[in-house]
Design a protein around this motif. Structure first.
Motif, PDB file in Angstrom:
ATOM      1  N   LYS A  46       0.829  -1.199   0.000  1.00  0.00           N
ATOM      2  CA  LYS A  46       0.000   0.000   0.000  1.00  0.00           C
ATOM      3  C   LYS A  46       0.869   1.256   0.000  1.00  0.00           C
ATOM      4  O   LYS A  46       2.071   1.196   0.267  1.00  0.00           O
ATOM      5  N   ASN A  47       0.258   2.389  -0.282  1.00  0.00           N
ATOM      6  CA  ASN A  47       0.964   3.661  -0.169  1.00  0.00           C
ATOM      7  C   ASN A  47       1.472   3.831   1.264  1.00  0.00           C
ATOM      8  O   ASN A  47       0.734   3.598   2.225  1.00  0.00           O
ATOM      9  N   THR A  52       8.907   3.004  -1.936  1.00  0.00           N
ATOM     10  CA  THR A  52       9.755   4.038  -2.518  1.00  0.00           C
ATOM     11  C   THR A  52      11.036   4.221  -1.715  1.00  0.00           C
ATOM     12  O   THR A  52      12.119   4.394  -2.291  1.00  0.00           O
ATOM     13  N   GLU A  89       8.809   8.003  -9.069  1.00  0.00           N
ATOM     14  CA  GLU A  89       7.699   8.940  -9.187  1.00  0.00           C
ATOM     15  C   GLU A  89       7.528   9.317 -10.666  1.00  0.00           C
ATOM     16  O   GLU A  89       7.959   8.592 -11.547  1.00  0.00           O
ATOM     17  N   ASP A 161       9.302   2.809  -9.951  1.00  0.00           N
ATOM     18  CA  ASP A 161       8.421   3.069  -8.814  1.00  0.00           C
ATOM     19  C   ASP A 161       7.027   3.444  -9.304  1.00  0.00           C
ATOM     20  O   ASP A 161       6.830   4.517  -9.881  1.00  0.00           O
ATOM     21  N   GLU A 162       6.070   2.563  -9.105  1.00  0.00           N
ATOM     22  CA  GLU A 162       4.649   2.798  -9.412  1.00  0.00           C
ATOM     23  C   GLU A 162       4.394   3.247 -10.860  1.00  0.00           C
ATOM     24  O   GLU A 162       3.627   4.188 -11.105  1.00  0.00           O
ATOM     25  N   ASN A 165       0.598   3.281 -11.850  1.00  0.00           N
ATOM     26  CA  ASN A 165      -0.329   4.103 -11.080  1.00  0.00           C
ATOM     27  C   ASN A 165      -1.109   5.055 -11.986  1.00  0.00           C
ATOM     28  O   ASN A 165      -0.538   5.836 -12.738  1.00  0.00           O
ATOM     29  N   SER A 194       4.217  -1.480  -6.940  1.00  0.00           N
ATOM     30  CA  SER A 194       2.827  -1.150  -7.210  1.00  0.00           C
ATOM     31  C   SER A 194       1.985  -1.525  -6.000  1.00  0.00           C
ATOM     32  O   SER A 194       2.380  -2.355  -5.189  1.00  0.00           O
ATOM     33  N   HIS A 195       0.815  -0.883  -5.879  1.00  0.00           N
ATOM     34  CA  HIS A 195      -0.171  -1.336  -4.899  1.00  0.00           C
ATOM     35  C   HIS A 195      -1.232  -2.194  -5.581  1.00  0.00           C
ATOM     36  O   HIS A 195      -2.199  -2.612  -4.953  1.00  0.00           O
TER      37      HIS A 195
END
Length: 214
Positions: A46-47, A52, A89, A161-162, A165, A194-195
Motif C-alpha cells: 500500500k501507499n 519508494t 515517481e 516506482d509505481e 499508477n 505497485s499497490h
C-alpha cells in the motif's frame, strides 16, 4: 550465495536486514531481498508501506541506518549503480517538446545516438508519436517516455516506482507488453513497485510483499 538444483543463482539485488528510519518511524524494517538476473520482481504494498524508500536506498538517493546492500554481487555500490536505470515517481518532461526531443536532453547524461533513441522509443511503443508534444501525452505515454529515459545508457537493471499508477486498462496492457519486451533477451532485470497486485500478477516472475516497512 545460494544454489538451486546445483546451479549458481546470479542476483542483481541482495539486501540483508536493510533498515531506514525517519525520526522514530521505521520506513524500512530489516528487509532481506533477492532479485535474480532476468526477473521481473513485483514489489507489492500500500501507499506508505516503504516501497519508494527501499528503492531510494538501492539507488543511493537516501542512506540506510543499518543492513547491507549488494548489487550485481558487489558491495562497490557507486560502481554497480552505473548499471541501473530508474524511474522514481513521475518523469519530468518538457511539455513543449516531443518524446524524441525530451530523450535527447536526457541523453546528455548517457551519450546515445539518435538511432538508439528511436529504438528505445519503439521498444516502449512510442515509435510513431512524431511531432506530438509531451504536454498532449496521456499518463501512460508519459510513463513510457520515463521508462525509455531509464533505458538510456543500456542499463542491466531497471528500478521502477509505481509506473502503473493511474493507468487505464489499455495503458496497463501496453505497459505489461513493454516489461516483457525489455527482459526477453535475458540480459535485463526489473524491480517494479505497485499497490495493484492484480496487474503485477500478469507480468511479474517473482513477488515481494511489503507492509509497514517489513
Amino acid at each position: 550465495m545460494s544454489r538451486e538444483k546445483g546451479e549458481f543463482m546470479e542476483y542483481v539485488i541482495e539486501t540483508k536486514t536493510l533498515t531506514k528510519k525517519y525520526g522514530e518511524k521505521l520506513a524500512v524494517n530489516g528487509i532481506s531481498l533477492h532479485v535474480r538476473k532476468g526477473d521481473i520482481y513485483g514489489l507489492i504494498g500500500k501507499n506508505g508501506a516503504g516501497k519508494t524508500t527501499l528503492m531510494k536506498l538501492l539507488l543511493g538517493l537516501t542512506t540506510a541506518n543499518g543492513g547491507e546492500i549488494k548489487l550485481f554481487g558487489s558491495t562497490d555500490l557507486d560502481r554497480a549503480r552505473r548499471k541501473i536505470g530508474s524511474l522514481i515517481e513521475a518523469p519530468a518532461l518538457y511539455k513543449n517538446e516531443t518524446a524524441f526531443e525530451n530523450m535527447k536532453r536526457f541523453a546528455i547524461l548517457a551519450p546515445t545516438s539518435d538511432e538508439e533513441i528511436r529504438n528505445l522509443l519503439t521498444l516502449v511503443g512510442l515509435g510513431n508519436v512524431g511531432s506530438k508534444k509531451a504536454g498532449e501525452f496521456s499518463l501512460g505515454m508519459k510513463q513510457r517516455v520515463g521508462i525509455a529515459m531509464a533505458l538510456l545508457g543500456d542499463p542491466t537493471l531497471l528500478v521502477l516506482d509505481e509506473p502503473l499508477n493511474g493507468l487505464d486498462a489499455d495503458g496497463m496492457r501496453i505497459m505489461r507488453e513493454v516489461f516483457t519486451d525489455i527482459i526477453k533477451d535475458g540480459k535485463r532485470s526489473i524491480i517494479v513497485s505497485s499497490h495493484l497486485l492484480g496487474e503485477l500478477q500478469k507480468v511479474a516472475t517473482h513477488y515481494g510483499i511489503i507492509r509497514h516497512g517489513k
